[in-house]
Design an enzyme around this catalytic site. Structure first.
Site, PDB file in Angstrom:
ATOM      1  N   CYS A 145      39.570  41.711  49.345  1.00 36.49           N
ATOM      2  CA  CYS A 145      40.165  41.573  50.678  1.00 36.49           C
ATOM      3  C   CYS A 145      40.257  42.889  51.449  1.00 36.49           C
ATOM      4  CB  CYS A 145      41.552  40.963  50.565  1.00 36.49           C
ATOM      5  SG  CYS A 145      41.529  39.316  49.821  1.00 36.49           S
ATOM      6  N   CYS A 194      46.749  44.174  49.998  1.00 37.89           N
ATOM      7  CA  CYS A 194      46.460  43.920  48.584  1.00 37.89           C
ATOM      8  C   CYS A 194      45.043  43.376  48.477  1.00 37.89           C
ATOM      9  CB  CYS A 194      47.457  42.914  48.018  1.00 37.89           C
ATOM     10  SG  CYS A 194      47.440  41.323  48.896  1.00 37.89           S
TER      11      CYS A 194
END
Length: 547
Positions: A199, A531
């Site tokens: 991500c 994250c």
């Protein structure tokens, strides 16, 4: 007639300069401005000199210390140029405004290139399986690149390098950066490569093009601009969840490869006869950790439970995200979104996942991962999204030389990594204190926070970890907690829960949003944190460019 001492920074009357002792002169803000002072008494010369110096200082945004405020209040006459007691030339209103409002230090460092964000754009982020369903990843990436070219007026051969991030790669366009660049019309002489880091893939694309950071395990990254190899880099990311690669089972793949090598009809018939019904079962790409075999949603549910994050807290944060995103969309604040004419369909100009709801409606949904007692639902999780982003990053010198007004300085950044089983989604908690320490800042210095919202529970767990003395002492090696970001500064234009989360494209959205919010809200420092799968994370400090 008064005699004036003039430097490249300012002009002061002789009687003010003479009041300073030798030590004060060497430490004085005015005296530091130039090693050489000129003695001027001719009125015309003074006017010309001051005009030129003021103009240069405005352009370069020289940082004036708070010392100026005290001097201005104590002896305003020292800051007006009186010639024969008749005429005066005061500081320009723009410089005076800078003196009065600029209270924080700049993060510029001697001998280190200033790297700036010139512009950032993205396609509308759409729910997978909707309007973009018939496209391919490079189509979206190409649209973002063309949107960047259109908005900046950038010549197609003025870029030195192109870097894109993606997570689930289309096998036909494994280097999607190159294919998209060619499709967008960039010169075929411009190199391009694709990176992947879950991500934070487009964050990695940006920092690969940016600069140097060092300090601690895994914290050395030599960027193309900082290394002097490039002055202009386009970085971005793309994700296309409407059409992901679905493989045959391993046994079926082996059989098909053997068929391709078979030389006789008998060999082919034998291999075909070995195929069983179970061989036809496809392998779907899973949003799960290879090392733990746990889905990210399941991990988010466990993390929320570990930090005591209730279902109500998660639903409230999700409602907040959608509500703020809708307000920002209606107010025209999402300036990074470009309109995109989808081939064979209508023009798309807005994100379509923003859906404000009520707590009553949220409460009706059942747990999506840990059943029946989990707290993570489809509504308080980010949804599968199609979209692409692109950002133009330059050295400050190059940007100004080309006539651009940068949006922000891209300053310090870090990457972190921790246990992928129990701390999979705690990247912001580990990255935030590290990047603040590198920048010499504290949480109170940050005016704008933009954290990636993978799950509402993940956000709330990070908030509680940052605000925990125990966690800070036990896991971060600190004497006390880091402190949680104030909600009045946090994700005020919505986030991944509402705007959408194309895995490879979100990082650029975060950075561009910080730059736009700093401009809108008048802040100086912004912080991005995210994250990523694998227990990794990223954080970056962004500084507003002087307006």
């Amino acid at each position: 007639m008064e005699t004036y001492y003039v430097s490249s920074l300012w002009c002061v009357p002789r009687h003010f300069f003479d009041q300073l002792g030798e030590t004060d002169q060497s430490n004085c803000l005015f005296c530091r401005g130039s090693a050489v002072w000129s003695r001027v008494s001719e009125p015309l010369h003074i006017y010309i000199y001051i005009f030129v110096c003021c103009y240069i200082n405005v352009l370069l945004n020289i940082e004036y210390s708070l010392f100026l405020n005290d001097i201005i209040e104590d002896d305003k006459e020292c800051f007006s140029l009186s010639v024969s007691g008749a005429r005066s030339l005061s500081m320009t209103a723009q410089l005076q405004a800078q003196v009065q409002t600029k209270s924080k230090k700049t993060l510029a460092r001697p001998g280190v290139k200033n790297i700036v964000l010139v512009e950032g754009v993205r396609t509308p982020f759409l729910l997978s399986g909707t309007t973009y369903a018939d496209l391919m990843p490079h189509d979206l990436a190409r649209a973002a690149l063309q949107g960047l070219l259109h908005r900046t007026g950038l010549p197609k051969d003025a870029v030195d390098y192109i870097i894109y991030g993606t997570v689930i790669q289309e096998v036909k366009t494994s280097n999607v950066a190159r294919e998209a660049a060619l499709g967008a019309g960039f010169s075929d002489k411009i190199p391009a490569h694709t990176v992947t880091m879950a991500c934070i893939s487009s964050n990695q694309a940006m920092t690969s093009g940016m600069g140097i950071t060092a300090g601690g395990r895994g914290q050395m990254s030599v960027g193309l601009i900082a290394a002097g190899q490039c002055d202009s880099v386009v970085a971005g990311g793309v994700e296309f969840m409407s059409d992901v690669p679905i493989r045959h089972s391993r046994k079926m793949r082996k059989t098909m490869l053997s068929l391709n090598r078979a030389k006789t009809l008998g060999q082919r018939l034998s291999l075909i006869g070995s195929i069983r019904l179970a061989h036809l079962s496809p392998e779907l790409p899973a949003v799960a950790e290879f090392s733990t075999a746990e889905t990210m949603g399941h991990s988010a549910d466990r993390l929320a439970a570990a930090f005591g994050v209730s279902r109500i807290e998660q639903d409230e944060f999700a409602v907040r995200s959608h509500t703020l995103a809708k307000q920002a969309q209606d107010a025209g604040l999402l300036q990074d979104v470009i309109s995109f004419k989808v081939p064979g369909r209508d023009i798309v100009s807005k994100d379509n996942g923003i859906r404000p709801s009520s707590m009553e409606q949220m409460g009706k949904l059942k747990p999506a991962f840990v059943k029946p007692h989990g707290t993570v639902t489809a509504a308080n999780s980010s949804f599968l999204t199609d979209g692409a982003s692109a950002a133009l990053i330059m050295s400050e010198e190059k940007a100004l030389a080309m006539g651009y007004k940068p949006k922000a300085y891209l300053r310090d950044f870090v990457y972190v990594s921790q246990d992928p089983k129990d701390q999979l989604l705690l990247g912001p908690t580990y990255g935030t204190p590290k990047v603040l320490e590198r920048a010499g800042l504290t949480m109170s210095d940050i005016d704008v926070f933009e954290f990636h919202e993978a799950f509402a529970g993940q956000i709330m767990a990070n908030m509680k970890a940052l605000d925990s003395d125990w966690f800070g002492q036990t896991y971060l090696g600190r004497k006390s907690k880091v402190g949680a970001p104030p909600m009045e500064k946090f994700n005020l234009w919505g986030g991944s829960l509402s705007l959408g989360h194309p895995f490879g494209a979100t990082g650029c959205r975060l950075v561009t949003t910080v730059a736009h919010r700093l401009q809108k809200e008048g802040g100086q420092y912004g912080l991005v944190a995210a994250c990523a799968a694998g227990g990794q994370g990223h954080a970056m400090v962004i500084e507003a460019y002087p307006q």
